[in-house]
Design an enzyme around this catalytic site. Sequence first.
Site, short mmCIF file in Angstrom:
data_model
loop_
_atom_site.label_atom_id
_atom_site.label_comp_id
_atom_site.label_asym_id
_atom_site.label_seq_id
_atom_site.Cartn_x
_atom_site.Cartn_y
_atom_site.Cartn_z
N SER A 290 -5.59 -9.91 -3.35
CA SER A 290 -4.20 -9.52 -3.34
C SER A 290 -3.88 -8.46 -4.40
O SER A 290 -4.48 -7.38 -4.40
CB SER A 290 -3.34 -10.78 -3.52
OG SER A 290 -1.97 -10.51 -3.35
N ASP A 301 -9.96 4.28 -5.46
CA ASP A 301 -9.55 5.38 -4.59
C ASP A 301 -9.16 6.63 -5.37
O ASP A 301 -9.30 7.75 -4.88
CB ASP A 301 -8.36 4.94 -3.72
CG ASP A 301 -8.78 4.07 -2.55
OD1 ASP A 301 -9.99 3.84 -2.40
OD2 ASP A 301 -7.89 3.61 -1.81
N LYS A 315 -7.63 -9.64 0.86
CA LYS A 315 -6.28 -10.08 1.24
C LYS A 315 -5.35 -8.88 1.13
O LYS A 315 -4.92 -8.51 0.04
CB LYS A 315 -5.78 -11.22 0.36
CG LYS A 315 -4.38 -11.70 0.75
CD LYS A 315 -3.92 -12.84 -0.13
CE LYS A 315 -2.52 -13.32 0.27
NZ LYS A 315 -1.48 -12.31 0.02
#
Length: 564
Positions: A290, A301, A315
């Site tokens: 999460s 990223d 998740k």
Amino acid sequence: MNRRIIRRLLPVLLAGAALPLLCARTNDFGLGRSMEIAVNMMRELSLRFVDEVDPDLLIEGAAEGMVRRLDPYTEYLSEEQMGDFDILTTGKYGGVGSLIRKRGDYVVFARPYRNSPADKAGLRIGDKILAIDGADARGFSVAEASGRMKGDPGTEVTLVVEHLLDGRVDTATLRRERIAIPGVPYAGWVADGIGYVQHSDFTEGCYDDLRAAVEGLAAEGDLRGLILDYRNNGGGILQEAVKILSMFVPKGTEVVTTRGRTDNKSFRTAADPILPELPLAVLVNGNTASAAEIVAGALQDLDRAVIVGQRSFGKGLVQSTRPLGYNTYLKLTTAKYYIPSGRCIQAVDYSRAREEGARSVPDSLIREYATQGGRKVYDGGGIEPDLHTEPEYISRFAMTLYALGFIEDYGDRFMRLHPDRRVDVRTFALTDADYADFVRFMSDKEVPYESTTRRALKALRKAAGDERHEAIDRAAEALEAQLRDDTESNLETYRREIRSLLEADIVLRHHYAEGVIEYDITHDDAEVRRAVEVLENPGEYRRILDTQDTVRTARHDDETDTEE
């Protein structure tokens, strides 16, 4: 019909009735028909069931049925459950500040928090609770003892306690406080110039805790690299993740978006970073989920950190709470989140759970994305680390000893035998004589354990017998006779990990939870060691962030299909 049932049922049904206002494509007829059926069913149960029906149980059962085939994160929260939910989201409650556990007929203190009312009153691990506010605590469950000790900050609770070390019975009156479970339980140094922070959850205010920890390290010495440990962090509040990312990436950077039928938002960092160039390594494992995955995934990223460990949980679903009336709430999944590359890392597809069962995203549907600098990353199953390490598994035998309380029981014994023994977190180790004492301690203990090898041999013998393969049966019988997995043998076979559990328990009693963390990371922690290596090698660190694609790891068999 029982009015109380109607009062309990209507908020849940009306919550569904409001949905057509939010989405024109909702099946109005189907929703109305289902509401009428539910009310009729409640009426019939209330009037005609053979025994009197508790309306709270009916509504909880109805609510559970409504969400059972959606996903595991959507649930009805009763008034009683909201207290626990608030603790999960805020990390705060009113009480005396200690974990407790059941031992025999009594509840004992299992982990008083540093500087909590329990700690300041001199209560220690293993101290037995004999009475709470005059009520005999013999036979109390953990939940009952906890409920009696919790309360509004500033109020008092009186405990009668039998101390572990000397058997002294003492009466202590504790003033309850607002107990804040720290989201950042430890910050320190793991190498020259390399700081380490363990971040354990995403409750309210964890950004402030993390920032204070990082700034504290920067003030202490020459901070040339930082390890953020998100292993076993199950996540929490998304906004805290966004604020934490603002410490390391430029102001105005889009770090996560949410997309759903009614919940579509873009989250950007709102403050200038405090450490925009500091080399970062982030530790993850299969229990990183999460909001913790948002932080790790966004830093990956944006080519801002090297990710070390094992693939994270996966998740990528966002939950919101909606009031239903009468202090009850619905926690429901409203969106998926997407990190800067555009990927969603949700590992399990619940959209067809009713027809097909919940399924992992198949390999054929996993898509390739690119980081800010062009490195390959993938969706469909958590965050893949840049540097993979093998997970360290603990044997079932060692976990059985822990689950049965034998590790803590021996910790009690050790403390009584060595009340004045000094324990240095970084150098403490049980001696061979200490471990031999543990083996003697276990000599009369029954451990209901059967090794996987013995179970496999038994299954082989049964199959061979059923199919008349006498030679195979005899061979398996001979192997089984050679197998030594009795308690005494297993105490030697798994000596290293059992010893580590014992040492951690003893360190906890002297140096609280933060001492155990320091003990763990300085005693052959593979991920920490690998993170230090890459942070101490600027060329390797830069090569990974500039050119290294992530590698998709094979799924384990138990990750392929998930039935919820």
